[in-house]
Scaffold this active site. Structure first.
Site, PDB file in Angstrom:
ATOM      1  CB  CYS A 302      44.011  32.833  27.270  1.00 17.05           C
ATOM      2  SG  CYS A 302      43.725  34.404  27.137  1.00 17.05           S
TER       3      CYS A 302
HETATM    4  N1  LIG Z   1      46.119  38.515  27.603  1.00 17.88           N
HETATM    5  C1  LIG Z   1      45.137  37.996  26.799  1.00 17.88           C
HETATM    6  O1  LIG Z   1      45.665  37.584  25.551  1.00 17.88           O
HETATM    7  C2  LIG Z   1      43.755  37.745  27.027  1.00 17.88           C
HETATM    8  C3  LIG Z   1      42.899  37.668  25.824  1.00 17.88           C
HETATM    9  C4  LIG Z   1      41.397  37.483  26.217  1.00 17.88           C
HETATM   10  C5  LIG Z   1      41.053  37.620  27.704  1.00 17.88           C
HETATM   11  N2  LIG Z   1      42.029  37.725  28.607  1.00 17.88           N
HETATM   12  C6  LIG Z   1      41.496  37.918  30.023  1.00 17.88           C
HETATM   13  O2  LIG Z   1      41.656  39.067  30.611  1.00 17.88           O
HETATM   14  C7  LIG Z   1      41.872  39.218  31.970  1.00 17.88           C
HETATM   15  C8  LIG Z   1      42.870  40.146  32.075  1.00 17.88           C
HETATM   16  O3  LIG Z   1      44.188  39.473  31.495  1.00 17.88           O
HETATM   17  P1  LIG Z   1      45.414  40.314  31.238  1.00 17.88           P
HETATM   18  O4  LIG Z   1      46.184  39.357  30.288  1.00 17.88           O
HETATM   19  O5  LIG Z   1      44.938  41.638  30.755  1.00 17.88           O
HETATM   20  O6  LIG Z   1      46.019  40.330  32.539  1.00 17.88           O
HETATM   21  P2  LIG Z   1      47.415  41.279  33.055  1.00 17.88           P
HETATM   22  O7  LIG Z   1      48.121  40.389  34.097  1.00 17.88           O
HETATM   23  O8  LIG Z   1      48.181  41.422  31.732  1.00 17.88           O
HETATM   24  O9  LIG Z   1      46.921  42.271  33.638  1.00 17.88           O
HETATM   25  C9  LIG Z   1      46.086  42.630  34.540  1.00 17.88           C
HETATM   26  C10 LIG Z   1      46.311  43.977  35.287  1.00 17.88           C
HETATM   27  O10 LIG Z   1      45.363  43.941  36.449  1.00 17.88           O
HETATM   28  C11 LIG Z   1      45.744  44.402  37.436  1.00 17.88           C
HETATM   29  N3  LIG Z   1      45.300  44.336  38.684  1.00 17.88           N
HETATM   30  C12 LIG Z   1      45.438  43.260  39.454  1.00 17.88           C
HETATM   31  N4  LIG Z   1      44.394  43.210  40.465  1.00 17.88           N
HETATM   32  C13 LIG Z   1      43.855  44.561  40.457  1.00 17.88           C
HETATM   33  C14 LIG Z   1      42.797  45.103  41.250  1.00 17.88           C
HETATM   34  N5  LIG Z   1      42.260  44.516  42.297  1.00 17.88           N
HETATM   35  N6  LIG Z   1      42.630  46.503  40.910  1.00 17.88           N
HETATM   36  C15 LIG Z   1      43.149  46.931  39.809  1.00 17.88           C
HETATM   37  N7  LIG Z   1      44.035  46.449  39.225  1.00 17.88           N
HETATM   38  C16 LIG Z   1      44.355  45.125  39.262  1.00 17.88           C
HETATM   39  C17 LIG Z   1      47.504  43.967  37.453  1.00 17.88           C
HETATM   40  O11 LIG Z   1      48.130  45.003  38.201  1.00 17.88           O
HETATM   41  C18 LIG Z   1      47.601  44.032  35.969  1.00 17.88           C
HETATM   42  O12 LIG Z   1      48.373  45.289  35.480  1.00 17.88           O
HETATM   43  C19 LIG Z   1      42.042  37.617  32.304  1.00 17.88           C
HETATM   44  O13 LIG Z   1      40.894  37.209  32.764  1.00 17.88           O
HETATM   45  C20 LIG Z   1      42.346  36.882  31.147  1.00 17.88           C
HETATM   46  O14 LIG Z   1      42.105  35.502  31.080  1.00 17.88           O
HETATM   47  C21 LIG Z   1      43.189  37.759  28.347  1.00 17.88           C
END
Ligand SMILES: NC(=O)c1ccc[n+]([C@@H]2O[C@H](COP(=O)([O-])OP(=O)(O)OC[C@H]3O[C@@H](n4cnc5c(N)ncnc54)[C@H](O)[C@@H]3O)[C@@H](O)[C@H]2O)c1
Length: 459
Positions: A302
């Site tokens: 993030c």
């Molecule tokens: N990790 C955090 O602490 C956090 C907190 C708040 C917001 N966010 C936001 O949330 C969003 C997701 O982050 P995250 O940390 O969960 O990411 P992540 O990388 O942990 O997980 C994302 C998942 O999406 C899958 N994926 C990718 N493309 C895909 C598609 N086309 N169809 C289906 N699945 C798909 C990946 O295989 C992965 O398992 C981002 O925008 C991030 O900025 C993250």
């Protein structure tokens, strides 16, 4: 880096915010038993697209709230990890996940067409930056295009990935309209930024308000009905754009705060003061100060990434934001400061980095998670290695890691302090025994809060 336990400080607007939150709480009652709301019917079906650090706890939280949860992820490996209950997840979410899988309320699939069966679709795919710190929109564009192509009349689609302002309209509302699905009429579209804090038991999803901005007022209400199952309070804004900007502002605020905390810690060092003592003292002010602690740099998916979405969008329109640019530069350079201090600590005893044995304590980007994304430890290890040091690490949550250049490293399972010329404290993992570090001849504490080595120096 942890935030101080300070109250929300939005100056004169605190009361107004509170009343708006409370106003929406009435029709969205709190969970009765931790498993779900007791006084209303379960949602029929929700698909979660992307089961990562955000999507998986979201799916788990819907257990008991939803008759059918369809978990979609393009990664077979990720789904296998989830099915085996091996994903990095807090204990309450892990138990909920276990129940959901055992009871069959959560289905796992790589098939994007599975979203057709869902009444609501929540998209939470990654939004990283590339090597040049430009937004990497591949996953977001791919997931939105697929959801749009599968969308059907009556469906609610909520985007939750952090992204630039206008994404929801650009990648969902307008493409849906081209298919004859008009937001607020025969389909519903909203943006609701995620605020999950992985690995931090102090900030539970249910206790963290969610912001929601729909393409129309009806869309907002429909989205609040689903997102309101995950949290006790939602805060409604006028548009998806406002909700997208809210998330960018939150994380940009944090990035700037962290850059300031690090710079202030350097100033304290020059003045012979303990930055933690000063930060805690400043934190007693009940308004107008929101402190964060200094550290070795900023990691995760993030803070090092999200402000670049804003900067990129502004630059596209020929605009700049010098303060944010400077904060992001400062964040990027922080690991170099750690390396410089490592060289100084060794030099004080007539040693050079080249040839010294160095161990990095804790490598995940923050305590309690197995997440290495953007971790400053990777840059520190790579930089020290390049300077000729013999670098190892120990982290009970990270058995092995691969450096950007490809080198594979394994954790030192039972370090002995006297074996190292220098230990660098990067992340304290909860419950780990660091008593051995007291025997290290030199300890550089980049967390400023490591009490297992009284003789330590700080960054
Ligand atoms: N990790 C955090 O602490 C956090 C907190 C708040 C917001 N966010 C936001 O949330 C969003 C997701 O982050 P995250 O940390 O969960 O990411 P992540 O990388 O942990 O997980 C994302 C998942 O999406 C899958 N994926 C990718 N493309 C895909 C598609 N086309 N169809 C289906 N699945 C798909 C990946 O295989 C992965 O398992 C981002 O925008 C991030 O900025 C993250």
């Amino acid at each position: 880096m942890a935030e101080l336990g300070l109250s929300l400080a939005i100056n004169g607007r605190e009361r107004q915010l509170h009343s708006k939150l409370t106003a929406f709480r009435a029709p969205v009652p709190a969970a009765g038993n931790g498993k779900g709301h007791t006084d209303r019917s379960a949602l029929p079906s929700v698909a979660i697209v992307g089961l990562g650090y955000v999507g998986l706890p979201t799916a788990a939280a819907l257990h008991g709230e939803c008759e059918r949860i369809i978990g979609i992820d393009i990664s077979e490996q990720r789904l296998a990890e989830i099915a085996a209950l091996e994903a990095d997840l807090g204990e309450p979410d892990r138990l909920r996940l276990k129940e959901a899988l055992a009871e069959g309320t959560l289905e796992l699939t790589t098939d994007p067409a599975a979203a057709i069966a869902a009444d609501a679709v929540i998209i939470c795919v990654p939004t990283p930056v590339d090597a040049k710190q430009m937004p990497d929109l591949a996953a977001l564009r791919g997931a939105c295009a697929t959801v749009v192509s599968q969308a059907r009349i009556g469906q609610l689609i909520v985007l939750t990935s952090t992204t630039y302002v206008g994404t929801t309209n650009e990648l969902l509302t307008r493409p849906l309209a081209r298919r004859g699905l008009v937001a607020g009429t025969n389909v519903h579209v909203a943006f609701s930024p995620e605020r999950i804090d992985p690995g931090n038991p102090d900030h539970l999803q249910r206790e963290t308000p969610r912001v929601i901005g729909g393409a129309t007022a009806v869309c907002t209400t429909m989205a609040a009905e689903v997102i309101g199952r995950l949290t006790d309070a939602v805060y409604l804004v006028s548009s998806p754009d406002a909700a997208e900007a809210t998330k960018l502002y939150e994380n940009t605020f944090r990035a700037v705060s962290l850059a300031l905390a690090n710079e202030f810690a350097d100033a304290c060092g020059a003045l012979g003061l303990d930055p933690i003592e000063v930060t805690l003292a400043a934190g007693t002010k009940p308004y107008g100060f929101l402190g964060v602690f200094p550290g070795p740099g900023v990691g995760g998916h993030c803070i090092p990434c999200d402000p670049h979405y804003l900067l990129w969008q502004l630059a596209r329109d020929g605009r700049r934001s010098p303060l944010i640019e400077q904060a992001m530069r400062s964040i990027t350079l922080r690991p170099e400061r750690v390396m410089q201090r490592a060289a100084e600590v060794l030099a004080a005893d007539g040693r050079a980095l080249a040839g010294s044995r160095v161990i990095v304590i804790g490598v995940s980007y923050k305590a309690g998670v197995r997440d290495l994304r953007e971790s400053p430890a990777l840059a520190i290890i790579a930089g020290l290695t390049q300077a000729g040091a013999d670098v190892s690490y120990c982290d009970p949550l990270i058995p092995a890691l691969r450096l950007p250049g490809g080198r594979l490293m394994e954790t030192v399972a039972a370090p002995r302090g006297a074996e190292w010329d220098l230990a660098i404290v990067h992340t304290h993992q909860p419950g780990a025994d660091y008593s051995w570090a007291g025997d290290c001849p030199r300890v550089l504490d980049a967390t400023y809060q490591f009490d297992a080595a009284p003789h330590r120096a700080v960054v």
